[in-house]
Write an enzyme that holds these catalytic residues in place. Sequence first.
Site, PDB file in Angstrom:
ATOM      1  N   LYS A  45     -23.921   1.655 -30.213  1.00 42.68           N
ATOM      2  CA  LYS A  45     -25.337   1.844 -29.832  1.00 42.68           C
ATOM      3  C   LYS A  45     -25.634   3.298 -29.499  1.00 42.68           C
ATOM      4  CE  LYS A  45     -27.101  -1.592 -27.309  1.00 42.68           C
ATOM      5  NZ  LYS A  45     -27.223  -2.552 -26.177  1.00 42.68           N
ATOM      6  N   LYS A  47     -25.067   4.927 -26.997  1.00 42.14           N
ATOM      7  CA  LYS A  47     -25.605   5.058 -25.632  1.00 42.14           C
ATOM      8  C   LYS A  47     -24.467   5.443 -24.690  1.00 42.14           C
ATOM      9  CE  LYS A  47     -29.553   1.861 -25.493  1.00 42.14           C
ATOM     10  NZ  LYS A  47     -30.209   0.821 -24.665  1.00 42.14           N
TER      11      LYS A  47
HETATM   12  N1  C2G Z   1     -36.929  -3.832 -21.793  1.00 43.78           N
HETATM   13  C1  C2G Z   1     -38.262  -4.099 -21.490  1.00 43.78           C
HETATM   14  N2  C2G Z   1     -39.055  -3.104 -21.060  1.00 43.78           N
HETATM   15  C2  C2G Z   1     -38.566  -1.846 -20.911  1.00 43.78           C
HETATM   16  C3  C2G Z   1     -37.215  -1.567 -21.195  1.00 43.78           C
HETATM   17  C4  C2G Z   1     -36.396  -2.592 -21.644  1.00 43.78           C
HETATM   18  O1  C2G Z   1     -38.723  -5.247 -21.620  1.00 43.78           O
HETATM   19  N3  C2G Z   1     -39.412  -0.858 -20.471  1.00 43.78           N
HETATM   20  C5  C2G Z   1     -36.089  -4.938 -22.265  1.00 43.78           C
HETATM   21  C6  C2G Z   1     -35.548  -4.691 -23.669  1.00 43.78           C
HETATM   22  O2  C2G Z   1     -36.508  -5.063 -24.649  1.00 43.78           O
HETATM   23  C7  C2G Z   1     -34.322  -5.607 -23.688  1.00 43.78           C
HETATM   24  C8  C2G Z   1     -33.838  -5.550 -22.231  1.00 43.78           C
HETATM   25  O3  C2G Z   1     -34.954  -5.076 -21.448  1.00 43.78           O
HETATM   26  O4  C2G Z   1     -34.716  -6.936 -23.994  1.00 43.78           O
HETATM   27  C9  C2G Z   1     -32.664  -4.619 -22.055  1.00 43.78           C
HETATM   28  O5  C2G Z   1     -33.039  -3.340 -22.540  1.00 43.78           O
HETATM   29  P1  C2G Z   1     -31.873  -2.349 -23.027  1.00 43.78           P
HETATM   30  O6  C2G Z   1     -30.847  -2.241 -21.970  1.00 43.78           O
HETATM   31  O7  C2G Z   1     -32.505  -1.119 -23.593  1.00 43.78           O
HETATM   32  O8  C2G Z   1     -31.244  -3.221 -24.214  1.00 43.78           O
HETATM   33  P2  C2G Z   1     -30.975  -2.782 -25.717  1.00 43.78           P
HETATM   34  O9  C2G Z   1     -30.272  -1.486 -25.752  1.00 43.78           O
HETATM   35  O10 C2G Z   1     -32.236  -2.963 -26.440  1.00 43.78           O
HETATM   36  O11 C2G Z   1     -29.864  -3.878 -26.138  1.00 43.78           O
HETATM   37  O12 C2G Z   1     -27.793  -6.978 -29.037  1.00 43.78           O
HETATM   38  C10 C2G Z   1     -29.005  -6.573 -28.428  1.00 43.78           C
HETATM   39  C11 C2G Z   1     -28.853  -5.269 -27.692  1.00 43.78           C
HETATM   40  O13 C2G Z   1     -27.716  -5.288 -26.841  1.00 43.78           O
HETATM   41  C12 C2G Z   1     -30.110  -4.990 -26.883  1.00 43.78           C
END
Ligand code: C2G
Length: 138
Positions: A45, A47
């Site tokens: 990712k 990250k």
């Molecule tokens: N999220 C949200 N609003 C934000 C930031 C994040 O609703 N302002 C939601 C994202 O859409 C996700 C969850 O919070 O559903 C976790 O966000 P992230 O940690 O950024 O997850 P991500 O990197 O998108 O990982 O296999 C799927 C991935 O692991 C998803």
Amino acid sequence: MRRVITYGTFDLLHYGHIALLRRAKELGDYLIVALSTDEFNWNKKQKKCYFTYEQRKQLLEAIRYVDLVIPEENWEQKRTDVHEYHIDTFVIGDDWEGKFDFLKEEGVEVVYLSRTPEISTTQIKNDIAGTDAKEQDK
Ligand code: C2G
């Protein structure tokens, strides 16, 4: 008992994450969060997390909506997770709209929830970095 699962990194936990988890739990009785491991974040990712997996897991386990935290180690595990954990509903933010529709083939309801628009982990990091820069200029 309706079982719900969601996946994510959840670094620098913020109110956008909480809003997602609250709404995910409203869709069932038991919420599982598959939390991206440090290796998965870094290798797949791109990250670099501020908090380690264990720290992020500890934070999530303290949230009233979360019933179980499991590791997310790869992109492929969703298809088996939904059977292993007897999942009824898969939920994730709509930044992933359409990406996980294949889970419907496994008999799982797929729900994309609206993201909280004005907040993100990246935004937090940039804002703090900007503040530090301003402080140093003084
Ligand atoms: N999220 C949200 N609003 C934000 C930031 C994040 O609703 N302002 C939601 C994202 O859409 C996700 C969850 O919070 O559903 C976790 O966000 P992230 O940690 O950024 O997850 P991500 O990197 O998108 O990982 O296999 C799927 C991935 O692991 C998803």
